[in-house]
Design a protein around this motif. Sequence first.
Motif, PDB file in Angstrom:
ATOM      1  N   VAL A  59     -54.033   6.969  18.608  1.00 19.98           N
ATOM      2  CA  VAL A  59     -52.784   7.173  19.357  1.00 19.98           C
ATOM      3  C   VAL A  59     -51.691   7.568  18.371  1.00 19.98           C
ATOM      4  O   VAL A  59     -51.596   6.999  17.273  1.00 19.98           O
ATOM      5  CB  VAL A  59     -52.362   5.900  20.116  1.00 19.98           C
ATOM      6  N   SER A  60     -50.880   8.541  18.768  1.00 24.36           N
ATOM      7  CA  SER A  60     -49.770   8.982  17.930  1.00 24.36           C
ATOM      8  C   SER A  60     -48.607   9.400  18.820  1.00 24.36           C
ATOM      9  O   SER A  60     -48.756   9.503  20.039  1.00 24.36           O
ATOM     10  CB  SER A  60     -50.208  10.148  17.029  1.00 24.36           C
ATOM     11  N   GLY A 117     -36.975   1.242  20.258  1.00 19.20           N
ATOM     12  CA  GLY A 117     -36.930   1.553  21.673  1.00 19.20           C
ATOM     13  C   GLY A 117     -38.316   1.794  22.227  1.00 19.20           C
ATOM     14  O   GLY A 117     -39.323   1.383  21.646  1.00 19.20           O
ATOM     15  N   VAL A 118     -38.372   2.462  23.363  1.00 20.50           N
ATOM     16  CA  VAL A 118     -39.636   2.773  24.030  1.00 20.50           C
ATOM     17  C   VAL A 118     -39.864   4.280  23.915  1.00 20.50           C
ATOM     18  O   VAL A 118     -39.063   5.074  24.404  1.00 20.50           O
ATOM     19  CB  VAL A 118     -39.609   2.335  25.504  1.00 20.50           C
ATOM     20  N   TYR A 119     -40.954   4.658  23.238  1.00 21.32           N
ATOM     21  CA  TYR A 119     -41.212   6.063  22.924  1.00 21.32           C
ATOM     22  C   TYR A 119     -42.502   6.522  23.591  1.00 21.32           C
ATOM     23  O   TYR A 119     -43.449   5.753  23.763  1.00 21.32           O
ATOM     24  CB  TYR A 119     -41.341   6.259  21.414  1.00 21.32           C
ATOM     25  N   ARG A 120     -42.532   7.820  23.909  1.00 20.42           N
ATOM     26  CA  ARG A 120     -43.736   8.416  24.476  1.00 20.42           C
ATOM     27  C   ARG A 120     -44.784   8.578  23.393  1.00 20.42           C
ATOM     28  O   ARG A 120     -44.487   8.973  22.256  1.00 20.42           O
ATOM     29  CB  ARG A 120     -43.433   9.787  25.088  1.00 20.42           C
ATOM     30  N   HIS A 121     -46.017   8.254  23.741  1.00 21.78           N
ATOM     31  CA  HIS A 121     -47.155   8.390  22.830  1.00 21.78           C
ATOM     32  C   HIS A 121     -48.256   9.187  23.519  1.00 21.78           C
ATOM     33  O   HIS A 121     -48.299   9.271  24.752  1.00 21.78           O
ATOM     34  CB  HIS A 121     -47.682   7.011  22.426  1.00 21.78           C
ATOM     35  N   GLN A 122     -49.154   9.724  22.694  1.00 20.88           N
ATOM     36  CA  GLN A 122     -50.241  10.538  23.219  1.00 20.88           C
ATOM     37  C   GLN A 122     -51.587   9.998  22.738  1.00 20.88           C
ATOM     38  O   GLN A 122     -51.701   9.533  21.593  1.00 20.88           O
ATOM     39  CB  GLN A 122     -50.089  11.997  22.780  1.00 20.88           C
ATOM     40  N   ALA A 123     -52.578  10.055  23.619  1.00 21.15           N
ATOM     41  CA  ALA A 123     -53.943   9.686  23.254  1.00 21.15           C
ATOM     42  C   ALA A 123     -54.546  10.841  22.472  1.00 21.15           C
ATOM     43  O   ALA A 123     -54.737  11.937  23.011  1.00 21.15           O
ATOM     44  CB  ALA A 123     -54.765   9.389  24.506  1.00 21.15           C
ATOM     45  N   VAL A 124     -54.827  10.610  21.193  1.00 19.79           N
ATOM     46  CA  VAL A 124     -55.380  11.658  20.326  1.00 19.79           C
ATOM     47  C   VAL A 124     -56.904  11.699  20.444  1.00 19.79           C
ATOM     48  O   VAL A 124     -57.491  12.760  20.624  1.00 19.79           O
ATOM     49  CB  VAL A 124     -54.959  11.424  18.858  1.00 19.79           C
ATOM     50  N   ALA A 125     -57.527  10.532  20.328  1.00 17.46           N
ATOM     51  CA  ALA A 125     -58.990  10.434  20.432  1.00 17.46           C
ATOM     52  C   ALA A 125     -59.339   9.944  21.835  1.00 17.46           C
ATOM     53  O   ALA A 125     -59.635   8.762  22.050  1.00 17.46           O
ATOM     54  CB  ALA A 125     -59.538   9.493  19.370  1.00 17.46           C
ATOM     55  N   LYS A 126     -59.315  10.850  22.791  1.00 16.05           N
ATOM     56  CA  LYS A 126     -59.453  10.460  24.192  1.00 16.05           C
ATOM     57  C   LYS A 126     -60.812   9.867  24.523  1.00 16.05           C
ATOM     58  O   LYS A 126     -60.956   9.146  25.510  1.00 16.05           O
ATOM     59  CB  LYS A 126     -59.167  11.663  25.093  1.00 16.05           C
TER      60      LYS A 126
END
Length: 304
Positions: free
Chosen positions: A210-211, A166-175
Amino acid sequence: MPIKIPNNLPARKVLEAEGVMVMDEDRATRQDIRPLQIGLLNLMPNKERTETQFTRLIGATPLQVDLTLVRITDHQSKNTPQTHLESFYKTWDEVKHRKFDGFIITGAPIAHLEFEDVGYWDEMKEIMDWTRTNVHTTMFVCWGAQAALHYFHGVERFRRPKKAFGVYRHQAVAKASKYLLGFSDDFAIPVSRINDIDEASVPKNLEVLVSSSEVGLCLLDDAKNRQLFMLNHLEYDHRSLAEEYLRDKAAGLDIQPPINTFPNDDVTAEPLNRWRSHAYLLFGNWINQMYQTTEFDLDKIGQK
């Protein structure tokens, strides 16, 4: 600047209809610049769809790109006509003497196999080694990323109890990463995988870019060797997950609809694309960094 692809490649009509600039050989030779040489090793069964997805993103750059489509030398495709392969693709044997500014290795629908049991694993190892000497920067995607992480870094893989689909939320770890310029802090990415990598086995010299709190690691950077590992599918178009679901359901497989894909979870509704802008950003940043750091003389790639 446009991307140069063969005039009769099926992706061409799709890209032109979307406003992506493409050029023919005659026009390309009149450009007084060196085009970036990018290769795409396409391991997916539906090669026409995959080449369209990647050329769409590569072709959005303001730089001129000369794209070479590559396939495994001895592997016979069951889903792509041989005439298409012979017309538009080079085999690995035909390109391994060349140098490339960038190279992409796609995923492959062989998650049920151990890496060493894949019929073309020996050739894959040769190709992966070759990217360290003949390619300025490489992007490995999905199965290609898992294979490269296993081969180069001994990263362990495990089977998920349930497919991440599916489509999952991800976060920028190394901005501050050069590859994440313009990225939001939180964004959506399509995911389709039953296998995952053990984060504890990832060496410290690889930077997590990204994770996701829901499905784990997504994008890793090996700065020393100029390699990116994308475990998910930013290249997907809006119907990719939906068509995978409908295909598996028609085959009688026990599969649930991909999450966060259909509006109001109505599988008869047209899916929405919530990741397109970040797909363009990632590939644009990758190509920009490639352009800024590659050698003008292709022959010098891999000498440092």
